[in-house]
Design a protein around this motif. Structure first.
Motif, PDB file in Angstrom:
ATOM      1  N   VAL A 225      16.066 -10.907   5.480  1.00 60.11           N
ATOM      2  CA  VAL A 225      15.374 -10.061   6.455  1.00 60.11           C
ATOM      3  C   VAL A 225      13.965  -9.776   5.934  1.00 60.11           C
ATOM      4  N   LYS A 226      13.051  -9.578   6.872  1.00 56.52           N
ATOM      5  CA  LYS A 226      11.656  -9.356   6.523  1.00 56.52           C
ATOM      6  C   LYS A 226      11.182  -8.087   7.213  1.00 56.52           C
ATOM      7  N   LEU A 227      10.363  -7.288   6.525  1.00 57.32           N
ATOM      8  CA  LEU A 227       9.653  -6.195   7.206  1.00 57.32           C
ATOM      9  C   LEU A 227       8.171  -6.539   7.168  1.00 57.32           C
ATOM     10  N   ARG A 228       7.542  -6.517   8.341  1.00 58.01           N
ATOM     11  CA  ARG A 228       6.116  -6.801   8.384  1.00 58.01           C
ATOM     12  C   ARG A 228       5.365  -5.495   8.597  1.00 58.01           C
ATOM     13  N   ILE A 229       4.483  -5.170   7.665  1.00 59.01           N
ATOM     14  CA  ILE A 229       3.718  -3.921   7.745  1.00 59.01           C
ATOM     15  C   ILE A 229       2.271  -4.296   8.051  1.00 59.01           C
TER      16      ILE A 229
ATOM     17  N   LEU B  20      -3.621   2.525   3.935  1.00 54.39           N
ATOM     18  CA  LEU B  20      -2.579   2.943   4.871  1.00 54.39           C
ATOM     19  C   LEU B  20      -1.245   2.279   4.533  1.00 54.39           C
ATOM     20  N   ILE B  21      -1.321   1.051   4.030  1.00 55.77           N
ATOM     21  CA  ILE B  21      -0.104   0.272   3.765  1.00 55.77           C
ATOM     22  C   ILE B  21       0.604   0.730   2.493  1.00 55.77           C
TER      23      ILE B  21
ATOM     24  N   LYS C 148       1.283  -7.163   5.486  1.00 56.69           N
ATOM     25  CA  LYS C 148       2.071  -7.493   4.301  1.00 56.69           C
ATOM     26  C   LYS C 148       3.531  -7.652   4.708  1.00 56.69           C
ATOM     27  N   ASN C 149       4.144  -8.721   4.238  1.00 57.36           N
ATOM     28  CA  ASN C 149       5.564  -8.939   4.499  1.00 57.36           C
ATOM     29  C   ASN C 149       6.376  -8.564   3.273  1.00 57.36           C
TER      30      ASN C 149
ATOM     31  N   GLY D 275      10.781  -9.769  -2.728  1.00 54.33           N
ATOM     32  CA  GLY D 275       9.422 -10.277  -2.884  1.00 54.33           C
ATOM     33  C   GLY D 275       8.569 -10.039  -1.654  1.00 54.33           C
ATOM     34  N   SER D 276       7.317 -10.477  -1.725  1.00 52.75           N
ATOM     35  CA  SER D 276       6.353 -10.244  -0.643  1.00 52.75           C
ATOM     36  C   SER D 276       5.741 -11.559  -0.185  1.00 52.75           C
ATOM     37  N   ASN D 277       5.247 -11.536   1.047  1.00 50.89           N
ATOM     38  CA  ASN D 277       4.410 -12.616   1.587  1.00 50.89           C
ATOM     39  C   ASN D 277       4.954 -14.020   1.310  1.00 50.89           C
TER      40      ASN D 277
END
Lengths: 430, 430
Positions: free
Chosen positions: B232-236, B249-250, B196-197, B267-269
């Protein structure tokens, strides 16, 4: 305009170079490999032959293997990445291990790093000390922008490894300051490359290739076709003892190609369709305005991406709803109801409406179905109407790009076709 | 929404994949290798291990060597490029030669190519017939967008070569339609990756990393930051035995991150700032219009790149000249003369002008100096004024992006900041 570049020696082996980009983020697809592109261009300009690029992650055994493979085949291996202070930065250590060499702390490097760090932060991380440990006999490439020095190191006869950081700005600065001149001085470079790109619209790659198939067989200059969405390019590259000699080889081939392709040719090198249209408008000091529906601003953005566009491009309207078409372009509701928003009548009224509102010499209007929704049997996704008008007359065009195309591609092709339509009208008028 | 992906098997050898991009234009640095990045991301999503990428020019002997080297080491080799109709397109022929296989004209392929070509042109080039000749036992990957079919071919045990075209849109479509499902079905993938981003605006990568430094240390899920221009993006990414296990887990990590970042998270993805703004407008069934000067259509294009944007985005004006600002936005000449085109007064008048003209609920206006020319001491390159207005109030913002930034970057950052400004106003209003 042609770009000048030094060329390959007759003995390719003595100059052959490979690029090895190191970083797990490249393998994960997190970033584009802009370093490989940048170095490729620089090598082409220097006339250094380069036949292979490799990307490897931050993994010691794979990296070591890749380095040793290159050492067997090429004269110079240029690496980027892995010079940072963290655990996953292993390039220098792995290069040394590959050739059983020791690292030693080089004089002054740690002091230089500490000086640089103290300007940015209060706390100096001991992590960075690692960057001062380099192979004993390696030449240091100073880093004017960051902490990581690069190296130029010949661990064996006729093989040199040049390690540069992955941060593009640092890599570029170190290339220009140190690396390029080292390559020029130490490689056996003979001759000059001159290269020119010719750009075409309104013809497919294979039909263009048919027109110049005899020229594609040439050895010097070489002629190679490349296709892009809606456009095609021919790259002509000549090798000679001097700029003049190389350009002399290119000129007659360019003339032949232009003779065979006529108005399908639209420009060279850095030209875009929009820049060419602006140039043609400049000839008579004319202005242009646009009214966009399905392209929603992309045609305007194409013009305004060019610095100085404001001399000829004066503006436009994004008429994304029927109401906007009525309010800003003065299109009668009755016309929209009778013919619909996607029709030759409406697109002509849009072009004339913006031309009148802004008193421009020319106007372009686009209205169509970009999808993926909104298609009907009569007007499927991919049907786009274009109108170009000047003070005397107008032309319209109906494009059927096909329902299978994606929304961005339909929008992009609509922009290209509309620019080509006005280009041809401007050329005819000459 | 999260994307579900199958994960790597324990026996890496049975799934290991390499990417080989073919094309002299890549070695000349003419184009960025976006195909390698795109495939890398797709492989990561599928959980297929991939440790190496190679780029080779249109040269038979080097290409053959690269193919045979990969055949010794990996389970799947994915190639892009060289499937076109011209002489320098040699991928299929070279793959066949590498394994001493014959090419044969495959049933129906030439007919299909002719059908596709006849929709585009009057003359069908015989060159394209070459694209119907494929190795006898190869599975054909249909090309929904172009003429070149791809192949999935296993010339020996435990080695499959997947050849895709270099044109990105065609390659993407063929990947989604055929290639991805083949990989899923034929490789020994165990476990599930779920990724998930999370997307952020208004914070730097290092400051965001500081806020989540403890989470970046996690092993499962992993949290990795990536920076883009202005965002910026965080990728989980979590690995589990099932979708459910991985998503479990996410979820708590996402909650922690959102708790620490508040409105910096947007936002996401697949969300973009523009899609989020449109979603927020939808909540109250509101409309938006824009008036762009220095961004010249890019803000409109950002909205209209989204399918269905027309429900809320009704249009706008590209007011690239003062005259356009007067004529289409009703800005008094005296105001422009007094404050200049790049001023808070003008940008507010622009927003109010378009809002009034189109009777929209909201409006955004942008006016600034995108450079490289046009900067003054008071208003240097990179100064941009933004106004957002609704029926009750307005907000303005002055951005100083700095003179060192390029024109495209200043235009892009202006679009991002204007979208973030309206996003925050829409959120506050909730």
């Amino acid at each position: 305009m042609t770009s000048k570049l030094k060329s390959t020696s007759l003995s390719a082996e003595s100059t052959e170079t490979e690029i090895l980009c190191i970083g797990t983020e490249l393998l994960l697809g997190n970033i584009l490999n802009s370093n490989a592109k940048w170095i490729s261009e620089e090598l082409a300009l220097l006339g250094i032959p380069h036949y292979k690029q490799t990307v490897i992650g931050d993994n010691e055994s794979r990296l070591k293997k890749a380095i040793l493979e290159s050492a067997l085949k090429c004269r110079v291996l240029i690496t980027t990445g892995g010079l940072g202070p963290t655990q996953d930065d292993i390039t220098i250590q792995t290069i040394a291990k590959a050739f059983n060499a020791e690292l030693e702390e080089r004089d002054g490097v740690w002091l230089d790093i500490k000086n640089k760090l103290s300007k940015k932060a209060n706390i100096i991380s001991q992590r960075n000390r690692k960057q001062a440990f380099l192979p004993r006999s390696a030449e240091i490439i100073p880093n004017p922008l960051g902490t990581a020095p690069g190296i130029i190191w010949s661990p064996k006869n006729n093989f040199t490894i040049i390690a540069l950081p992955g941060v593009p700005s640092e890599m570029h600065a170190m290339w220009k300051q140190t690396t390029a001149s080292w390559l020029r001085k130490n490689l056996d470079l003979h001759g000059i490359f001159v290269s020119k790109n010719l750009k075409f619209v309104g013809i497919s790659e294979s039909n263009l290739a048919d027109k110049v198939s005899d020229l594609i067989e040439l050895k010097n200059p070489t002629v190679a076709p490349y296709a892009n969405l809606g456009e095609v390019k021919l790259r002509i590259t000549a090798k000679g003892k001097s700029d003049k000699e190389a350009e002399k080889l290119i000129t007659p081939v360019v003339a032949k190609i232009r003779d065979r392709t006529g108005k399908l040719f639209y420009g060279s090198n850095q030209d875009s369709l929009a820049s060419i249209v602006l140039d043609l408008l400049k000839e008579n000091n004319e202005t242009i305005a646009v009214a966009e529906s399905c392209t929603g601003g992309q045609l305007s953005a194409e013009f305004t991406s060019i610095s100085g566009a404001s001399n000829n491009f004066i503006g436009g309207v994004i008429a994304y709803s029927n109401k906007t078409k009525e309010d800003l372009l003065g299109i009668p509701k009755t016309l929209l109801e009778k013919y619909g928003a996607v029709s030759p009548q409406t697109v002509v009224a849009m072009a004339q409406g913006i031309q009148k509102a802004l008193k421009s010499n020319w106007a372009i209007a686009i209205s169509g179905v970009a999808g993926p929704e909104g298609g009907t049997k009569d007007k499927p996704v991919g049907s786009v109407h274009i109108a170009v008008t000047n003070l005397q007359s107008h032309k319209t065009s109906l494009e059927n790009f096909g329902e299978h195309l994606s929304r961005p591609n339909i929008q992009r092709l609509s922009v290209i076709r509309s620019l080509d339509l006005i280009r041809l009208m401007l050329l005819e008028r000459r």
